[in-house]
Motif scaffolding. Structure first.
Motif, mmCIF file in Angstrom:
data_model
loop_
_atom_site.group_PDB
_atom_site.id
_atom_site.type_symbol
_atom_site.label_atom_id
_atom_site.label_comp_id
_atom_site.label_asym_id
_atom_site.label_seq_id
_atom_site.Cartn_x
_atom_site.Cartn_y
_atom_site.Cartn_z
ATOM 1 N N LYS A 35 8.761 -7.227 6.229
ATOM 2 C CA LYS A 35 9.827 -6.101 6.771
ATOM 3 C C LYS A 35 11.254 -6.046 5.910
ATOM 4 O O LYS A 35 11.299 -5.123 5.579
ATOM 5 C CB LYS A 35 10.351 -6.771 8.344
ATOM 6 C CG LYS A 35 9.838 -6.318 9.185
ATOM 7 C CD LYS A 35 10.324 -6.582 10.729
ATOM 8 C CE LYS A 35 9.622 -6.438 11.667
ATOM 9 N NZ LYS A 35 10.083 -7.351 12.709
ATOM 10 N N LEU A 85 4.126 4.732 2.354
ATOM 11 C CA LEU A 85 4.949 2.881 2.231
ATOM 12 C C LEU A 85 4.562 2.561 3.341
ATOM 13 O O LEU A 85 5.212 2.256 4.096
ATOM 14 C CB LEU A 85 6.091 2.549 1.208
ATOM 15 C CG LEU A 85 6.304 3.291 0.071
ATOM 16 C CD1 LEU A 85 7.947 3.132 -0.077
ATOM 17 C CD2 LEU A 85 5.253 3.225 -0.800
ATOM 18 N N LYS A 86 3.736 0.851 2.818
ATOM 19 C CA LYS A 86 3.006 0.137 3.910
ATOM 20 C C LYS A 86 2.822 -0.975 3.036
ATOM 21 O O LYS A 86 2.564 -1.724 2.055
ATOM 22 C CB LYS A 86 1.563 0.539 4.915
ATOM 23 C CG LYS A 86 1.963 1.769 5.164
ATOM 24 C CD LYS A 86 0.618 1.828 6.490
ATOM 25 C CE LYS A 86 0.474 2.967 7.086
ATOM 26 N NZ LYS A 86 -0.606 3.690 7.485
ATOM 27 N N THR A 87 2.889 -1.930 4.081
ATOM 28 C CA THR A 87 2.621 -3.926 3.907
ATOM 29 C C THR A 87 1.055 -4.583 4.718
ATOM 30 O O THR A 87 1.778 -4.521 5.998
ATOM 31 C CB THR A 87 3.609 -4.824 3.829
ATOM 32 O OG1 THR A 87 4.674 -3.938 3.045
ATOM 33 C CG2 THR A 87 3.395 -5.948 2.774
ATOM 34 N N GLU A 88 0.559 -4.722 4.540
ATOM 35 C CA GLU A 88 -0.692 -5.174 5.164
ATOM 36 C C GLU A 88 -0.258 -6.107 5.291
ATOM 37 O O GLU A 88 -0.581 -6.869 3.800
ATOM 38 C CB GLU A 88 -1.714 -4.625 4.439
ATOM 39 C CG GLU A 88 -3.640 -5.295 5.464
ATOM 40 C CD GLU A 88 -4.318 -4.676 4.596
ATOM 41 O OE1 GLU A 88 -5.122 -5.544 5.007
ATOM 42 O OE2 GLU A 88 -4.483 -3.940 4.122
ATOM 43 N N THR A 95 10.715 0.857 0.838
ATOM 44 C CA THR A 95 10.700 1.932 1.279
ATOM 45 C C THR A 95 10.508 2.705 2.078
ATOM 46 O O THR A 95 11.018 4.103 0.517
ATOM 47 C CB THR A 95 11.321 1.337 2.746
ATOM 48 O OG1 THR A 95 13.031 1.191 2.501
ATOM 49 C CG2 THR A 95 11.699 -0.051 2.834
ATOM 50 N N ARG A 134 0.979 -1.536 -0.230
ATOM 51 C CA ARG A 134 -0.136 0.543 -0.541
ATOM 52 C C ARG A 134 1.101 1.187 -0.184
ATOM 53 O O ARG A 134 1.746 1.782 0.042
ATOM 54 C CB ARG A 134 -0.649 0.013 1.487
ATOM 55 C CG ARG A 134 -2.023 -1.411 1.672
ATOM 56 C CD ARG A 134 -2.611 -1.371 2.443
ATOM 57 N NE ARG A 134 -2.792 -0.411 3.860
ATOM 58 C CZ ARG A 134 -2.825 -0.293 4.863
ATOM 59 N NH1 ARG A 134 -4.051 -1.064 4.977
ATOM 60 N NH2 ARG A 134 -2.795 0.620 5.146
ATOM 61 N N ALA A 135 0.602 2.022 -0.006
ATOM 62 C CA ALA A 135 0.895 3.747 -0.625
ATOM 63 C C ALA A 135 0.516 4.513 -0.565
ATOM 64 O O ALA A 135 -1.146 4.413 -1.068
ATOM 65 C CB ALA A 135 1.839 3.638 -1.575
ATOM 66 N N THR A 136 0.603 6.035 -0.023
ATOM 67 C CA THR A 136 0.175 6.955 0.090
ATOM 68 C C THR A 136 -0.181 7.977 -1.363
ATOM 69 O O THR A 136 0.981 7.259 -2.144
ATOM 70 C CB THR A 136 -0.318 8.114 0.882
ATOM 71 O OG1 THR A 136 1.195 8.738 0.885
ATOM 72 C CG2 THR A 136 0.397 7.098 2.530
ATOM 73 N N GLU A 181 -4.926 5.548 1.675
ATOM 74 C CA GLU A 181 -4.177 4.523 0.470
ATOM 75 C C GLU A 181 -4.439 3.476 -0.190
ATOM 76 O O GLU A 181 -5.736 3.234 0.389
ATOM 77 C CB GLU A 181 -3.756 3.903 1.697
ATOM 78 C CG GLU A 181 -2.720 3.801 2.544
ATOM 79 C CD GLU A 181 -2.857 4.087 3.850
ATOM 80 O OE1 GLU A 181 -2.748 2.335 4.658
ATOM 81 O OE2 GLU A 181 -1.179 3.847 4.947
#
Length: 139
Positions: free
Chosen positions: A97, A106-109, A102, A8-10, A76
């Motif tokens: 991780k 930026l996120k990982t669900e 990164t 995911r990303a904004t 996002e």
């Protein structure tokens, strides 16, 4: 166990990656993918087209409403995913991780993927799906 890593990303994070050299990005992601392949955990990985090309089918009313992207209310969006076959949620977290893209926004669900075995096996629809999966080599 299967786990889905949802990348995911904004909007700001997507914008910050716009100037990234595409070949370099492919190499960075390719190395990560290769690491998961060599570890035997990668089942699938796909990127998604730009959200402005997508649509949402909203089932909130009796007649579904289709809305073209982009989606103004979305904080996002997800741009791709991995499906991993790992021993535990903790192992899925460790892979997430190590993801190479990164930075701020930026996120990982991580979500476990349920299997057909978790549904009532005497249900006719589960039986039909199981037969289809067996016929197509998915089971």
């Amino acid at each position: 166990m299967k786990y889905m890593l949802i990348m995911r990303a904004t909007d700001e994070a997507w914008a910050s990656m716009a100037d990234t050299d595409f070949e370099k990005m492919l190499e960075t992601i390719g190395r990560f993918n290769d690491e998961m392949i060599r570890a035997g955990v990668l089942l699938a990985a796909e990127g998604l087209d730009d959200a402005s090309e997508g649509v949402v089918v909203d089932h909130s009313s009796e007649t579904p409403v289709v809305t073209d992207g982009p989606y103004g209310e979305t904080k996002e969006l997800f741009g791709g995913f991995y499906i991993l076959n790992v021993a535990s949620k903790e192992e899925a977290i460790e892979w997430a991780k190590r993801a190479p893209l990164t930075g701020p926004g930026l996120k990982t669900e991580i979500r476990r993927v349920t299997t057909i075995d978790e549904f009532p096996q005497d249900n006719e629809w589960v039986q039909k799906e199981r037969a289809w999966r067996e016929a197509t080599g998915q089971l």
